[in-house]
Design an enzyme around this catalytic site. Structure first.
Site, short mmCIF file in Angstrom:
data_model
loop_
_atom_site.label_atom_id
_atom_site.label_comp_id
_atom_site.label_asym_id
_atom_site.label_seq_id
_atom_site.Cartn_x
_atom_site.Cartn_y
_atom_site.Cartn_z
N SER A 142 0.87 -1.17 0.00
CA SER A 142 0.00 0.00 0.00
C SER A 142 0.91 1.22 0.00
O SER A 142 2.09 1.13 0.34
CB SER A 142 -0.85 0.01 1.28
OG SER A 142 -1.49 1.25 1.49
N TYR A 155 -2.78 -1.28 10.38
CA TYR A 155 -2.64 -1.42 8.92
C TYR A 155 -1.30 -0.86 8.45
O TYR A 155 -0.58 -1.50 7.67
CB TYR A 155 -3.80 -0.70 8.23
CG TYR A 155 -3.90 -0.94 6.74
CD1 TYR A 155 -4.51 -2.09 6.25
CD2 TYR A 155 -3.42 -0.01 5.83
CE1 TYR A 155 -4.62 -2.31 4.89
CE2 TYR A 155 -3.52 -0.22 4.47
CZ TYR A 155 -4.13 -1.37 4.00
OH TYR A 155 -4.24 -1.59 2.64
#
Length: 260
Positions: A142, A155
């Protein structure tokens, strides 16, 4: 180029993962789907891939929060298709909350699924790749593998971990015809992104439309969501022989987010 290869794509019953599977199948790759969801919908996707692309498509409902099931998924694919040539670690989950309120069980879940599952799957797949002197490992990271955002402690930690895991595996496998890279998307319009909008709105005291405009797309200079097809096309390139010298890289596809 990739015709006849076999791939495992985790978290591939929807979103980016399903786009990966379909893009690989379009190149003649047999695919193993994995993920949760409605059984009838999953079977429709699996059968559709077979009929549309003329490849084998199989499905495993392995729970990747358990290391033993990650290994079992790889073994299932090897036993059924004959090998795992391409491994895409894509399964993921998100939770948005201030650090002092972040639930312990959500932290454990996110680290298990977004980071540990990739470790266990890679560990299981590498021996076969080494024996065949060819392999492609692609991890969905990401932009959050490179930069942080508030309220996403688990995350961001997991994705930074994926970046380190990618580089380490790349170094260990560099002389075996194996590459290991990570794709770092910005905001892609998927169920995972859509589901975090209400929590983000609550955490920031904003409306959901304000979150889309002023939080999500504010990070991307293009002011557009990345598409799943764009991410999948990058994965196909990384799996190809043209990318055989690309390993240990973090490939940004984020509308310019990390450039700022």
């Amino acid at each position: 180029m990739l015709k006849g290869k076999n791939a495992v794509v985790t978290g591939s019953t929807s979103g980016i993962g399903l786009a990966y599977a379909r893009a690989l199948a379009a190149e003649g790759v047999n695919v193993t789907l994995n993920g949760f969801g409605d059984a009838a919908a999953i079977e429709k996707e699996r059968a559709g891939i077979e009929s549309e692309f003329g490849v084998k498509a199989i499905y495993s409902g392995a729970d990747l929060t358990k290391g033993s099931e990650c290994a079992a998924l790889v073994k299932f694919a090897e036993d059924t298709l004959g090998s795992v040539d391409i491994l895409i670690n894509n399964a993921g989950v998100q939770h948005v909350s201030p650090i002092e309120e972040f639930p312990d069980d959500k932290w454990d879940l996110i680290i298990a699924l977004n980071l540990s599952a990739a470790f266990h799957a890679i560990k299981a797949a590498v021996p076969g790749m080494k024996a065949r002197k060819w392999g492609r490992i692609i991890n969905t990271a990401s932009a959050h593998a490179l930069v942080a955002s508030p309220f996403k402690s688990a995350y961001v930690s997991a994705k930074h971990g994926i970046a380190g895991l990618t580089k380490t595996v790349a170094l260990e496998t560099a002389t075996f015809g194996i590459t290991c890279n990570a794709i770092c998307p910005g905001y892609v319009w998927t169920p995972l992104v859509e589901k975090q909008i209400p929590d983000t709105a609550k955490a920031r005291g904003m409306t959901e439309e304000q979150v889309k405009r002023d939080v999500l797309l504010a990070a991307q200079p293009t002011k557009e969501f990345v598409t799943v097809e764009e991410v999948a096309a990058l994965a196909v390139f990384l799996a190809s022989d043209a990318a055989r010298s690309i390993t240990g890289s973090l490939q940004q596809i984020d509308g310019g987010w990390v450039a700022e």
